[in-house]
Design a protein around this motif. Structure first.
Motif, PDB file in Angstrom:
ATOM      1  N   GLN A   1       0.978  -1.280  -0.008  1.00 13.08           N
ATOM      2  CA  GLN A   1      -0.206   0.001   0.033  1.00 13.08           C
ATOM      3  C   GLN A   1       1.006   1.207   0.025  1.00 13.08           C
TER       4      GLN A   1
ATOM      5  N   MET B   1       1.881   4.649   0.761  1.00 14.91           N
ATOM      6  CA  MET B   1       1.451   5.839   1.603  1.00 14.91           C
ATOM      7  C   MET B   1       1.867   7.114   0.674  1.00 14.91           C
TER       8      MET B   1
ATOM      9  N   MET C   1       2.952  -0.977   4.437  1.00 13.24           N
ATOM     10  CA  MET C   1       2.925   0.406   3.794  1.00 13.24           C
ATOM     11  C   MET C   1       4.132   0.837   3.497  1.00 13.24           C
TER      12      MET C   1
END
Length: 189
Positions: A148, A150, A182
């Protein structure tokens, strides 16, 4: 009346009659409904056989789905617990990472540090035994199925779209994603 060779009179009306054209449709008419009924019964049998095949196939599919669901339930029963325990692993890692070199050298807290490191090793061993693996991130291209993004960081060293920093580790349980990593991704500077 006609006569035969031995001169005995023969009555023509007594000879058996052959079916005439008017008699034939009645005979066919009585046979035709039977043929229609037989044809209908054959159609019904064929339909019922097809329905039986579909029912058997559906039953087999339901059985297979049930077996797969049971296998998945056994394999992934601890998924919720594993997700919850990841935060414990994160906090333990942060605690160890926050220690300075002089704190690590201090004899006063050395046993505490040794205990924390042993606890971390044991936790990682439990993860490994249960099929929980850390997702590789740094230096790899961004994979939206595992990472993911960020933020983007301008970088002249790394290829755009490459992960340059990991903010939180991601984990897989066997072939399922527990938590995405992340990360920060490089962008053209």
């Amino acid at each position: 009346m006609t006569t035969q060779e031995n001169d005995t009179p023969v009555d023509d009306s007594a000879t058996p009659e052959t079916p005439t054209a008017t008699d034939a449709p009645e005979a066919v008419a009585t046979e035709q409904p039977e043929n229609d009924e037989v044809a209908q019964l054959h159609e019904q049998i064929a339909g019922l056989q097809q329905d039986l095949l579909y029912a058997r196939a559906e039953t087999q599919n339901v059985r297979r789905r049930g077996e797969k669901e049971v296998a998945d339930a056994h394999a992934y029963a601890a998924t919720k617990f594993a997700r919850d325990i990841l935060s414990v692993a994160d906090n333990l890692g942060r605690a160890l990472a926050a220690l300075s070199d002089e704190q690590r050298a201090s004899d006063a807290i050395k046993p505490l540090i040794t205990g924390l490191e042993a606890t971390e090793r044991e936790l990682l061993g439990v993860f490994e035994r249960n099929g929980i693996t850390r997702i590789a991130a740094i230096g790899l291209p961004l994979d939206p199925n595992q990472h993911q993004a960020m933020l983007e960081i301008p970088s002249s060293e790394a290829e755009p779209g490459t992960i340059v920093q990991e903010m939180q580790a991601g984990y897989m349980m066997k072939d399922r994603l527990l938590r995405p990593a992340m990360v920060a991704v490089a962008k053209a500077g």
